[in-house]
Scaffold this active site. Sequence first.
Site, PDB file in Angstrom:
ATOM      1  N   HIS A 170      68.389 -42.138 -31.761  1.00 40.67           N
ATOM      2  CA  HIS A 170      68.108 -40.831 -30.939  1.00 40.67           C
ATOM      3  C   HIS A 170      68.046 -39.586 -31.382  1.00 40.67           C
ATOM      4  O   HIS A 170      67.759 -38.598 -30.762  1.00 40.67           O
ATOM      5  CB  HIS A 170      69.085 -40.889 -29.737  1.00 40.67           C
ATOM      6  CG  HIS A 170      69.402 -42.077 -28.762  1.00 40.67           C
ATOM      7  ND1 HIS A 170      68.545 -42.320 -27.683  1.00 40.67           N
ATOM      8  CD2 HIS A 170      70.185 -43.336 -29.065  1.00 40.67           C
ATOM      9  CE1 HIS A 170      68.925 -43.353 -27.258  1.00 40.67           C
ATOM     10  NE2 HIS A 170      69.830 -44.021 -27.792  1.00 40.67           N
TER      11      HIS A 170
ATOM     12  N   LYS B  49      68.969 -29.043 -19.243  1.00 36.95           N
ATOM     13  CA  LYS B  49      69.153 -30.106 -20.320  1.00 36.95           C
ATOM     14  C   LYS B  49      70.293 -29.213 -21.166  1.00 36.95           C
ATOM     15  O   LYS B  49      70.754 -28.190 -20.811  1.00 36.95           O
ATOM     16  CB  LYS B  49      67.944 -30.122 -21.121  1.00 36.95           C
ATOM     17  CG  LYS B  49      67.355 -28.660 -21.623  1.00 36.95           C
ATOM     18  CD  LYS B  49      66.118 -29.054 -22.483  1.00 36.95           C
ATOM     19  CE  LYS B  49      64.727 -29.236 -21.726  1.00 36.95           C
ATOM     20  NZ  LYS B  49      64.188 -30.394 -21.996  1.00 36.95           N
ATOM     21  N   ARG B  50      70.853 -30.202 -22.074  1.00 34.57           N
ATOM     22  CA  ARG B  50      71.959 -29.294 -22.923  1.00 34.57           C
ATOM     23  C   ARG B  50      71.493 -28.122 -23.601  1.00 34.57           C
ATOM     24  O   ARG B  50      70.260 -28.114 -23.829  1.00 34.57           O
ATOM     25  CB  ARG B  50      72.365 -30.705 -23.885  1.00 34.57           C
ATOM     26  CG  ARG B  50      73.091 -31.508 -23.362  1.00 34.57           C
ATOM     27  CD  ARG B  50      74.406 -30.900 -22.858  1.00 34.57           C
ATOM     28  NE  ARG B  50      75.452 -30.743 -23.998  1.00 34.57           N
ATOM     29  CZ  ARG B  50      76.535 -31.292 -24.051  1.00 34.57           C
ATOM     30  NH1 ARG B  50      77.092 -32.306 -23.665  1.00 34.57           N
ATOM     31  NH2 ARG B  50      77.195 -30.515 -25.417  1.00 34.57           N
TER      32      ARG B  50
ATOM     33  N   LYS C  33      66.087 -26.986 -28.610  1.00 31.90           N
ATOM     34  CA  LYS C  33      65.779 -26.953 -27.211  1.00 31.90           C
ATOM     35  C   LYS C  33      64.947 -25.628 -26.720  1.00 31.90           C
ATOM     36  O   LYS C  33      64.333 -25.385 -25.877  1.00 31.90           O
ATOM     37  CB  LYS C  33      66.564 -27.513 -26.150  1.00 31.90           C
ATOM     38  CG  LYS C  33      66.932 -29.165 -26.501  1.00 31.90           C
ATOM     39  CD  LYS C  33      68.052 -29.503 -25.635  1.00 31.90           C
ATOM     40  CE  LYS C  33      68.444 -30.931 -25.800  1.00 31.90           C
ATOM     41  NZ  LYS C  33      67.909 -32.170 -25.387  1.00 31.90           N
TER      42      LYS C  33
ATOM     43  N   THR D 260      63.783 -37.234 -21.421  1.00 41.36           N
ATOM     44  CA  THR D 260      63.617 -38.154 -20.212  1.00 41.36           C
ATOM     45  C   THR D 260      63.509 -37.097 -19.176  1.00 41.36           C
ATOM     46  O   THR D 260      63.022 -37.536 -18.113  1.00 41.36           O
ATOM     47  CB  THR D 260      64.808 -38.933 -20.055  1.00 41.36           C
ATOM     48  OG1 THR D 260      66.172 -38.415 -20.309  1.00 41.36           O
ATOM     49  CG2 THR D 260      64.751 -40.047 -20.934  1.00 41.36           C
TER      50      THR D 260
ATOM     51  N   LYS E 111      61.082 -37.062 -15.720  1.00 43.96           N
ATOM     52  CA  LYS E 111      61.456 -37.093 -14.143  1.00 43.96           C
ATOM     53  C   LYS E 111      60.663 -35.832 -13.471  1.00 43.96           C
ATOM     54  O   LYS E 111      60.142 -36.115 -12.252  1.00 43.96           O
ATOM     55  CB  LYS E 111      62.868 -36.922 -14.142  1.00 43.96           C
ATOM     56  CG  LYS E 111      63.676 -37.938 -14.650  1.00 43.96           C
ATOM     57  CD  LYS E 111      64.972 -37.552 -14.780  1.00 43.96           C
ATOM     58  CE  LYS E 111      66.033 -38.503 -15.685  1.00 43.96           C
ATOM     59  NZ  LYS E 111      67.139 -38.053 -16.219  1.00 43.96           N
TER      60      LYS E 111
HETATM   61  C1  F58 Z   1      69.122 -37.890 -26.676  1.00 41.61           C
HETATM   62  N1  F58 Z   1      70.010 -37.572 -27.518  1.00 41.61           N
HETATM   63  C2  F58 Z   1      67.904 -37.262 -27.314  1.00 41.61           C
HETATM   64  N2  F58 Z   1      72.364 -37.403 -27.945  1.00 41.61           N
HETATM   65  O1  F58 Z   1      68.271 -35.906 -27.717  1.00 41.61           O
HETATM   66  C3  F58 Z   1      66.535 -37.047 -26.532  1.00 41.61           C
HETATM   67  O2  F58 Z   1      65.675 -36.611 -27.047  1.00 41.61           O
HETATM   68  C4  F58 Z   1      66.434 -38.382 -25.631  1.00 41.61           C
HETATM   69  O3  F58 Z   1      65.422 -38.681 -24.749  1.00 41.61           O
HETATM   70  C5  F58 Z   1      67.611 -39.123 -25.332  1.00 41.61           C
HETATM   71  O4  F58 Z   1      68.949 -39.082 -26.353  1.00 41.61           O
HETATM   72  C6  F58 Z   1      67.645 -40.510 -25.036  1.00 41.61           C
HETATM   73  O5  F58 Z   1      67.019 -41.427 -25.900  1.00 41.61           O
HETATM   74  C7  F58 Z   1      71.388 -37.414 -27.113  1.00 41.61           C
HETATM   75  O6  F58 Z   1      71.666 -37.178 -25.842  1.00 41.61           O
HETATM   76  C8  F58 Z   1      73.680 -36.816 -27.445  1.00 41.61           C
HETATM   77  O7  F58 Z   1      74.178 -36.912 -26.354  1.00 41.61           O
HETATM   78  C9  F58 Z   1      74.818 -37.000 -28.553  1.00 41.61           C
HETATM   79  C10 F58 Z   1      76.044 -37.936 -28.190  1.00 41.61           C
HETATM   80  C11 F58 Z   1      76.956 -37.920 -29.136  1.00 41.61           C
HETATM   81  C12 F58 Z   1      77.540 -36.544 -29.402  1.00 41.61           C
HETATM   82  C13 F58 Z   1      76.532 -35.727 -29.921  1.00 41.61           C
HETATM   83  C14 F58 Z   1      75.265 -35.796 -28.946  1.00 41.61           C
END
Ligand code: F58
Length: 804
Positions: free
Chosen positions: A361, A540-541, A546, A648, A652
């Site tokens: 990811h 988003k985060r 971003k 994602t 939406k």
């Molecule tokens: C996200 N990753 C990607 N990671 O940033 C986003 O582009 C993508 O659409 C999504 O995954 C699904 O494929 C993501 O959300 C985290 O939240 C990590 C989890 C573990 C700790 C650090 C952040």
Amino acid sequence: MTQTLHAVPAGDAIDATALKADVLKHLTFTIGRAPEDAALGDWRMALSFAVRDRITESWLASERAAREAGAKRVYYLSLEFLIGRLLEDALVNLGLAEAAEVALRDLGLALGEVVADEPDAALGNGGLGRLAACFMESLATIGCPAIGYGIRYEHGLFRQQFEHGRQVELPELWLEQQHPWEFERPGSRLRVGFGGHVHQVEGRTIWHPAEEVEAEAFDTPIVGWEGQWANPLRLWSARAVYPFDLNRFNHGDFRGAAEPEALARTISRVLYPDDTTDEGKALRLKQEYFFVAASLADILCRFERDFDDLALLPEKVAIQLNDTHPAVAGPELVRLLHDERGVEFSRAVEIARGCLSYTNHTLLPEALESWSEGLFGHLLPRHLEIIERIDAEHYGAHPDRPGSIFEHGEIQMGTLSFVMAHKVNGVSALHTELMKETVFEGLHQVHPDRIVNQTNGVTPRRWLKSCNAALSDLITETIGAGWVRDLSQLERLEPHLGDGAFINRYAAAKRANKAVFSNWLAGDYGLKVDPDAMFDAQIKRIHEYKRQHLNILQTIAAWQAIHDDPQADWTPRLKIFGGKAAPGYHFAKDIIRLINDVAARLNADPVTSKYLQVIFLPNYNVSLAERIIPASDLSEQISTAGKEASGTGNMKFALNGALTIGTLDGANVEIREQVGPENFFLFGMTAAEVTARRAVPDHARRAIEGSAPLARALGALRDGTFSPDEPGRYHGIADNIAGGDHFLVASDFAAYHAAQTDVSRAYGDRETWARMAARNTARSGWFSSDRTIRGYMGEIWGAAPLID
Ligand code: F58
């Protein structure tokens, strides 16, 4: 009462009557409350139990069908499931939403209020966790036998509050009240060990852990569309093997007596603990192994109940690793097969690989997981040995391979996952290609067939049908209800896009959502907004890549321009922000504070506020997204190209008729292809241009010299316009942008500013805008997570659906 029942179709009337009786039954016998004493939460609980009964029937039938068919099962291992609320989802999927409305009205309650009483289950950080939740729903809708495995965190993602504009983190308490969806399984507790030593007995390797905890399962059934199939989400909770040390208690050591339990429970206490300390790091690794070990033991137990030949494992079991967090599943499965069942080592690796696949990811180097050999070996000594052997065998088979699983004294979990998986997938077309060119370049050359793409998707049940009733009713009236199961049918809207009456209705649905949102904003935040203003959202985060700071900088530039000429024909806008910053990520927290300071200044400006307002909604979560997305006109997807794996939220928004302003990054590329370039506001450098630009010395200074609005906006950060009490507060952000500017905010600013001007102009022509928005909806069918799951089933898992 009869009157209300007559207002709905006969079938629903029957459902409503039966449902009402069940709600009253659960209120009395499960909750133990009389109707006259029941609080909102009691009613919500009673309704949830009544709904759960109906899901349970479907779930047990699904389990029976899967077993009888001897079907291949999918096991989705994820440290995160960002579920949100479940009641509305379940009602919608069971076709009971109207019946519930009627039943509750009869009881003097409003369904909307009951549904909103449910806490959000926030067992995830962001996109990765929400994707896992959408996948669970799609797996059930498609009828694919599956189990989601994760951790039942006592505290999910922190609750965010603002104090003087600053993010403050508070513990999240979703389990403070009873969670009505889950079934506790005290009968299926498993032991998980850590540490200790390894020794050989008669040619066999035995691991003696120094410490053991128990994993207890909690099952939440997830039901698919029309209730035809349900799969469990099995979350593990940690507890002590011997919860209470009676000896110590009897000697007056009350604290010590409770210690084993407290220590064990720490493992499932919080989502993603701060890993800046060594203790934090060890805890994270413990969480990973804890849930992987429990899940694999469970998977093998299920397999061995039905089959006795381990060679059949890859035919019957597909295990998906959601990122590298469950990567220890590779060596653990080898350990279970080789050490505990006597399968020859290489064969064990081969069988394990046949079962395992891995989703990547992120390409951000700082986010790629690695563990120091020291820590890893201390907690999992046998697994370290197994990884060394896997690495050696891989090297033996591919002596020309570029890198090892071990680099600089660290175990590279991405490499381990790649080596142990038969398929590795990216989450958008661009991301998958970049995986081949960057992090996995060498491994891709050695295993050219291993990397595949599965572009992400979102469930249309939650992200259109339930969250946007106005639009989904219009769609159903226009093309029938088939789109809910088969989102590609949205293309049947295409012939209606030339029909002025349809476009007016489409615009009216959006306007109605905006009115609801505006009322909510006024009520909950005291901000009065014009529902005809453009609603422009970035939710988003918070992360530098971003680029929320690019957005707020451009907002400042727009504000300055309005001030210069307040009589000009400005398009009114509301800028909506939402998102959490990691507690230790100081730069991201500064961005939050800046946005709040800018909002305070702009919203109080008597000259400009009728054209430009800003709000940062605190505590962004799934439920808030369900409110914002249907009411938005513009979707901000402005990451530095090459950094956002997919996104994602972008899907939406497009589905709900918001136009995107975005870079060629992640799934934006595919959204633009689907909706057509004329219905998407593109700006900024491509991933290749980003790489080239970074090599230009002084790129930020040059960009600032080339853009007067940028220089002026940065000036406002420097002169304390937004922090008069502390003029230096935003010098750090200004210096970052004017200095190294790793995420190329300065270099993309002028193009972004110009694209925003185009957006404002386009919004001036409401009919054309509405047509473009409707086209986004009509062409977003590809972004259903049903399509994604079918892709995984066919190309990665080799699994088949058990319903038509
Ligand atoms: C996200 N990753 C990607 N990671 O940033 C986003 O582009 C993508 O659409 C999504 O995954 C699904 O494929 C993501 O959300 C985290 O939240 C990590 C989890 C573990 C700790 C650090 C952040």
